[in-house]
Design a protein around this motif. Structure first.
Motif, PDB file in Angstrom:
ATOM      1  N   LEU A 191     -14.614  -8.417 -15.859  1.00  0.00           N
ATOM      2  CA  LEU A 191     -14.339  -7.321 -14.937  1.00  0.00           C
ATOM      3  C   LEU A 191     -12.828  -7.145 -14.820  1.00  0.00           C
ATOM      4  N   PHE A 192     -12.139  -8.254 -14.547  1.00  0.00           N
ATOM      5  CA  PHE A 192     -10.676  -8.305 -14.584  1.00  0.00           C
ATOM      6  C   PHE A 192     -10.279  -9.650 -15.180  1.00  0.00           C
ATOM      7  N   ALA A 193      -9.366  -9.621 -16.129  1.00  0.00           N
ATOM      8  CA  ALA A 193      -9.043 -10.806 -16.911  1.00  0.00           C
ATOM      9  C   ALA A 193      -8.047 -11.719 -16.199  1.00  0.00           C
ATOM     10  N   PHE A 194      -8.070 -12.969 -16.580  1.00  0.00           N
ATOM     11  CA  PHE A 194      -7.036 -13.923 -16.174  1.00  0.00           C
ATOM     12  C   PHE A 194      -5.669 -13.353 -16.551  1.00  0.00           C
ATOM     13  N   GLY A 195      -4.729 -13.405 -15.616  1.00  0.00           N
ATOM     14  CA  GLY A 195      -3.382 -12.896 -15.872  1.00  0.00           C
ATOM     15  C   GLY A 195      -3.221 -11.411 -15.631  1.00  0.00           C
ATOM     16  N   HIS A 196      -4.319 -10.707 -15.259  1.00  0.00           N
ATOM     17  CA  HIS A 196      -4.258  -9.260 -15.057  1.00  0.00           C
ATOM     18  C   HIS A 196      -3.609  -8.902 -13.727  1.00  0.00           C
ATOM     19  N   GLY A 197      -2.853  -7.843 -13.734  1.00  0.00           N
ATOM     20  CA  GLY A 197      -2.258  -7.293 -12.525  1.00  0.00           C
ATOM     21  C   GLY A 197      -1.403  -6.095 -12.877  1.00  0.00           C
ATOM     22  N   LEU A 198      -1.595  -4.999 -12.150  1.00  0.00           N
ATOM     23  CA  LEU A 198      -0.882  -3.753 -12.433  1.00  0.00           C
ATOM     24  C   LEU A 198       0.345  -3.600 -11.549  1.00  0.00           C
ATOM     25  N   SER A 199       1.106  -2.556 -11.847  1.00  0.00           N
ATOM     26  CA  SER A 199       2.342  -2.260 -11.138  1.00  0.00           C
ATOM     27  C   SER A 199       2.397  -0.762 -10.871  1.00  0.00           C
ATOM     28  N   TYR A 200       3.298  -0.353  -9.999  1.00  0.00           N
ATOM     29  CA  TYR A 200       3.532   1.084  -9.793  1.00  0.00           C
ATOM     30  C   TYR A 200       4.483   1.651 -10.841  1.00  0.00           C
ATOM     31  N   THR A 201       4.948   0.790 -11.739  1.00  0.00           N
ATOM     32  CA  THR A 201       5.735   1.255 -12.880  1.00  0.00           C
ATOM     33  C   THR A 201       5.024   0.800 -14.153  1.00  0.00           C
ATOM     34  N   THR A 202       5.611   1.064 -15.294  1.00  0.00           N
ATOM     35  CA  THR A 202       5.006   0.675 -16.569  1.00  0.00           C
ATOM     36  C   THR A 202       6.002  -0.147 -17.379  1.00  0.00           C
ATOM     37  N   PHE A 203       5.468  -1.001 -18.242  1.00  0.00           N
ATOM     38  CA  PHE A 203       6.302  -1.880 -19.056  1.00  0.00           C
ATOM     39  C   PHE A 203       5.907  -1.757 -20.520  1.00  0.00           C
ATOM     40  N   GLN A 204       6.915  -1.825 -21.366  1.00  0.00           N
ATOM     41  CA  GLN A 204       6.701  -1.740 -22.809  1.00  0.00           C
ATOM     42  C   GLN A 204       7.212  -3.013 -23.462  1.00  0.00           C
ATOM     43  N   TYR A 205       6.389  -3.588 -24.329  1.00  0.00           N
ATOM     44  CA  TYR A 205       6.742  -4.826 -25.015  1.00  0.00           C
ATOM     45  C   TYR A 205       7.181  -4.517 -26.446  1.00  0.00           C
ATOM     46  N   GLY A 206       8.274  -5.125 -26.858  1.00  0.00           N
ATOM     47  CA  GLY A 206       8.703  -5.017 -28.247  1.00  0.00           C
ATOM     48  C   GLY A 206       7.950  -6.025 -29.097  1.00  0.00           C
ATOM     49  N   LYS A 207       8.439  -6.221 -30.290  1.00  0.00           N
ATOM     50  CA  LYS A 207       7.798  -7.157 -31.216  1.00  0.00           C
ATOM     51  C   LYS A 207       8.353  -8.560 -30.999  1.00  0.00           C
ATOM     52  N   LEU A 219       0.811  -1.222   0.000  1.00  0.00           N
ATOM     53  CA  LEU A 219       0.000   0.000   0.000  1.00  0.00           C
ATOM     54  C   LEU A 219       0.842   1.269   0.000  1.00  0.00           C
ATOM     55  N   VAL A 220       1.957   1.254   0.737  1.00  0.00           N
ATOM     56  CA  VAL A 220       2.788   2.470   0.821  1.00  0.00           C
ATOM     57  C   VAL A 220       3.934   2.458  -0.181  1.00  0.00           C
ATOM     58  N   GLY A 221       4.070   1.372  -0.950  1.00  0.00           N
ATOM     59  CA  GLY A 221       5.071   1.352  -2.013  1.00  0.00           C
ATOM     60  C   GLY A 221       6.426   0.821  -1.636  1.00  0.00           C
ATOM     61  N   ASP A 222       6.560   0.270  -0.424  1.00  0.00           N
ATOM     62  CA  ASP A 222       7.827  -0.399  -0.103  1.00  0.00           C
ATOM     63  C   ASP A 222       8.049  -1.573  -1.050  1.00  0.00           C
ATOM     64  N   VAL A 223       6.951  -2.189  -1.446  1.00  0.00           N
ATOM     65  CA  VAL A 223       6.971  -3.302  -2.401  1.00  0.00           C
ATOM     66  C   VAL A 223       6.130  -2.900  -3.596  1.00  0.00           C
ATOM     67  N   ASN A 224       6.683  -3.080  -4.778  1.00  0.00           N
ATOM     68  CA  ASN A 224       5.947  -2.799  -6.001  1.00  0.00           C
ATOM     69  C   ASN A 224       5.117  -4.033  -6.340  1.00  0.00           C
ATOM     70  N   PRO A 225       3.772  -3.931  -6.401  1.00  0.00           N
ATOM     71  CA  PRO A 225       2.949  -5.127  -6.644  1.00  0.00           C
ATOM     72  C   PRO A 225       3.278  -5.795  -7.971  1.00  0.00           C
ATOM     73  N   LEU A 275       9.421   4.842 -13.404  1.00  0.00           N
ATOM     74  CA  LEU A 275      10.436   5.402 -12.514  1.00  0.00           C
ATOM     75  C   LEU A 275      10.791   4.473 -11.357  1.00  0.00           C
ATOM     76  N   ARG A 276      10.118   3.350 -11.245  1.00  0.00           N
ATOM     77  CA  ARG A 276      10.361   2.406 -10.150  1.00  0.00           C
ATOM     78  C   ARG A 276      10.840   1.063 -10.690  1.00  0.00           C
ATOM     79  N   ASP A 277      11.652   0.373  -9.900  1.00  0.00           N
ATOM     80  CA  ASP A 277      11.980  -1.011 -10.212  1.00  0.00           C
ATOM     81  C   ASP A 277      10.708  -1.848 -10.058  1.00  0.00           C
ATOM     82  N   GLY A 278      10.593  -2.882 -10.848  1.00  0.00           N
ATOM     83  CA  GLY A 278       9.390  -3.705 -10.745  1.00  0.00           C
ATOM     84  C   GLY A 278       9.502  -5.008 -11.501  1.00  0.00           C
ATOM     85  N   GLU A 279       8.483  -5.849 -11.332  1.00  0.00           N
ATOM     86  CA  GLU A 279       8.418  -7.142 -11.999  1.00  0.00           C
ATOM     87  C   GLU A 279       7.149  -7.232 -12.835  1.00  0.00           C
ATOM     88  N   ASP A 280       7.268  -7.897 -13.968  1.00  0.00           N
ATOM     89  CA  ASP A 280       6.094  -8.162 -14.792  1.00  0.00           C
ATOM     90  C   ASP A 280       6.094  -9.640 -15.163  1.00  0.00           C
TER      91      ASP A 280
END
Length: 746
Positions: free
Chosen positions: A618-634, A561-567, A659-664
């Motif tokens: 409502l929310f799809a299988f495999g869905h989950g957000l992060s406090y950062t963003t990810f871009q996929y290439g081809k 909740l406070v961002g110590d851990v990026n979901p 701007l944050r480290d994260g996992e996808d």
């Protein structure tokens, strides 16, 4: 000094060996019995022990002697077998013949997150950590059979036991269960994978016969069990309560003999669910090895010992003595149990284990943090910025209610459980004021099988008074964290009964809607093991799926909740907008009648159904957000075509653009563009969790063979990969495909 010590040690070992030889009646022999010689193959040791056993000893070994144990062989020095629930922590000790607590003061375990949370990590390393930690706790308590994990498929969001399972997708469940099993069994504790098979609802579970076609059985409901056997090397499997093809699954010819033991070559022990045996002859011939739990209310049958009257006890001996049955099947059962003993209690290298340690607390917290799923996050509500926040309102019963007690056989007596409210207060400290309001009263009880939470949750205020207080508290806060959802009560997330509605209980939907009006900075944390309806979804800026998180629940939630851990968690099942968006309910095929249920949706379970009917979840299988963003290439393929004996590798570049480290979790789906049988639009066939620092990019690769392209052909009873055109789709969820490429199977 060291030489003298070594000599003394050798003399001591000789004396011990001599004592062992005396006890076994083999003092004059020049070597120890083969079954005690751990330099010999396990099969040879098993055969040697078997020939030394009497008929009575063999029969005793294949059924329980107490609620959770079965006999060993005393004169051979083979210990008893001791089982324990469960998949999320080690059950407290109960009395010999009763469910009541034994009153131990040193059996309070570490409570790990529910398996829905583990699966939501989409991280095989977390599954290994979970299994290893749980196996250590079981071993420390000298249990040699752990009754878990559960891997039944999430068919309906109303199944009360979904929180114990790993979601709706057979591939994901398969990949997550294997390291869990290996982690448990490296401690000399057998994982007993359950419930085999088709136990996909709790209502009428002891009487309902499941009708399902072979293709659906093999493609959806069996793959995780097959992986558990063939890849995980599970030493035990538990049968389920329900019937299939008119036979109870604990003694089911087709499931246990034909599939499990013949097709898959399972060498382990088939254990009944408690009270799941109904017929002696079927139990003898149809694949069951150990009977547990019939007449589990103790000795009410009027016998001096009800266990001797089990289906695989005196009734079996009478059939043998009368000549009606032989001992071939009995010897096979005993061989399997002896094998399990040599792998567990008779293994001299078996580690000692550890219990409720700091290391296990850290493991539980890490898994919980990785499994929490950020479902929605609009604006700048999350993570909570403590530098700009003076007052936080925490609202909801689930912020204070203990969740480790209740829910059925997975109920625990935990060493401790940190509530969400306490976790938030601890993390926030003096940086902001944290104010609590109950909001609603749901389940005020806190007792299951004699384990009492000690909480007094009674509240005599009316629903309107509670709501008014919550709204007033929310209006005065900078941020509101609503923590509600389901609990472990009957007809919610609990064994033995299914949910009655997709909606939240206790009028929570109305309360959340009012809180959204009172404060625009509202975070809803849903504590559950199931999907719930969210009629207020467009009114709430931030939504988090919190699961049942175990001992470290509050600390884990606060950290995210406070961002110590990026979901980084991802959903393992589809959240439908309404119940009829789910295939089983759209076809009125859940839960069925008392006696019959037909899986009319077939292979179209979860996202497969949504894809086929173009239903937006409502929310799809495999869905989950992060406090950062990810871009996929081809995505690229190392070749455009492959043969049936070939493999193909797909590569995609993923970049952290935030701007944050994260996992996808990068997900690979395969689509068969033309098939002789109907197929889902796409199916999960690969996933990889990748950590990226801010601005970092990595290439993720997936290699598949024809197995990933195959479907089960029921008329041939084999897996078939048809030549033709396919697509590989890479996405962040089943509904968020980022890139795809075509290829051909020649």
């Amino acid at each position: 000094m060291r030489k003298a010590y070594n000599n003394a040690s050798k003399i001591f070992k000789v004396l011990i060996l001599a004592a062992m030889l005396r006890v076994s009646g083999a003092y004059a022999q020049s070597s120890i019995p083969a079954y005690l010689d751990d330099s010999k193959p396990v099969k040879e040791r098993v055969e040697d022990a078997l020939k030394r056993m009497t008929l009575q000893e063999k029969i005793a070994m294949i059924h329980a002697q107490s609620k959770f144990s079965s006999p060993g062989v005393k004169h051979l020095g083979i210990p008893e077998n001791w089982t324990t629930d469960g998949p999320h922590g080690i059950r407290p000790e109960v009395l010999w013949d009763e469910w009541s607590q034994a009153g131990w003061t040193n059996d309070s375990c570490m409570a790990f997150p529910a398996l829905t949370c583990l699966a939501a990590t989409w991280n095989k390393d977390m599954a290994m950590l979970y299994g290893k930690s749980l196996g250590e706790e079981a071993r420390y308590r000298n249990k040699n059979i752990l009754l878990g994990p559960g891997i039944n498929i999430y068919r309906s969001p109303l199944n009360g036991r979904n929180f114990e399972y790993m979601g709706e997708d057979p591939f994901l469940s398969s990949k997550m269960v294997v390291p869990y099993i290996k982690g448990v069994q490296q401690n000399g504790v057998a994982a007993c994978v359950k419930h085999f098979a088709l136990n996909n609802s709790e209502g009428n579970r002891n009487t309902v016969n499941v009708n399902v076609d072979d293709r659906t059985l093999y493609e959806i409901y069996l793959p995780a069990f097959k992986a558990a056997v063939e890849e995980g090397g599970a030493w035990a499997i538990m049968g389920s309560y329900n019937l299939y093809k008119g036979q109870h699954c604990c003694h089911n010819e087709y499931l246990l003999n034909n599939i499990l033991k013949k097709e898959w070559g399972f060498e382990g022990v088939v254990i009944s669910d408690w009270g799941g045996v109904h017929d002696t002859r079927q139990a003898i011939f149809n694949g069951l090895d150990m009977e547990f739990g019939s007449w589990t209310n103790g000795l009410s049958q009027g016998k001096s010992n009800a266990y001797d009257s089990y289906y695989l006890a005196d009734p079996y001996i009478k059939l043998i003595n009368s000549g009606e049955v032989g001992t071939k099947e009995l010897d096979d059962k005993v061989r399997r149990i002896l094998r399990l003993s040599f792998l567990t209690t008779m293994n001299k290298n078996r580690p000692f284990g550890s219990f409720a340690t700091k290391e296990h607390a850290l493991a539980a917290r890490t898994i919980a943090e990785e499994g929490i799923v950020l479902l929605k996050n609009q604006g700048s509500v999350l993570p909570i910025n403590l530098n700009r926040t003076k007052r936080i309102a925490v609202i909801g019963e689930n912020a204070i209610k203990m969740m480790t007690v209740g829910g059925g056989s997975s109920s625990l007596k935990a060493e401790y459980e940190i509530s969400p409210l306490d976790g938030i207060r601890k993390r926030v400290g003096t940086q902001a004021e944290v104010v609590y309001a109950r909001g609603y009263v749901g389940d005020t009880t806190g007792n299951y099988n004699g384990v009492n939470t000690g909480q007094n949750l009674a509240d005599k205020r009316s629903a309107s008074e509670l709501m008014t207080e919550a709204i007033n508290v929310a209006k005065k806060a900078d941020v509101v964290i609503y923590i509600g959802g389901l609990n472990k009560s009957d007809h919610q997330d609990a064994e033995g009964a299914d949910r009655e509605s997709l909606n939240l209980p206790y009028n929570q939907d109305q309360l959340i809607a009012q809180l959204a009006k009172a404060n625009k900075n509202l975070v809803v944390v849903n504590i559950s093991g199931n999907a719930v309806a969210m009629p207020w979804v467009n009114q709430v800026p931030a939504i988090m799926q919190g699961w049942f998180l175990g001992s470290e629940a509050g600390n884990a939630l606060a950290a995210v909740l406070v961002g110590d851990v990026n979901p980084s968690g991802k959903l393992t099942f589809t959240f439908p907008v309404k119940l009829t968006d789910n295939g089983a309910h759209a076809l009125n095929a859940f839960p069925g009648t008392k006696d019959e249920v037909t899986y009319k949706e077939g292979i179209y379970v979860g996202y497969r159904w949504a894809d086929k009917h173009n239903i937006k979840p409502l929310f799809a299988f495999g869905h989950g957000l992060s406090y950062t963003t990810f871009q996929y290439g081809k995505v690229t393929a190392d070749k455009k075509a492959m043969s049936s004996s070939d493999k193909i590798t797909f590569s995609v570049n993923v970049k952290n653009t935030g701007l944050r480290d994260g996992e996808d979790v990068v997900q690979l789906y395969i689509s068969d563009l033309k098939s002789s049988l109907p197929r889902p639009i796409k199916e999960l066939k690969g996933f990889e969790k990748v950590f990226l620092k801010a601005g970092e990019q990595k290439t993720v690769t997936f290699t598949i063979d024809k197995a990933a392209l195959s479907f089960f052909e029921p008329t041939k009873h084999e897996w078939v990969a048809e030549p033709g055109n396919f697509e590989a789709l890479i996405g962040a969820s089943s509904a968020a495909i980022k890139t795809k490429t075509a290829f051909t199977l020649n």
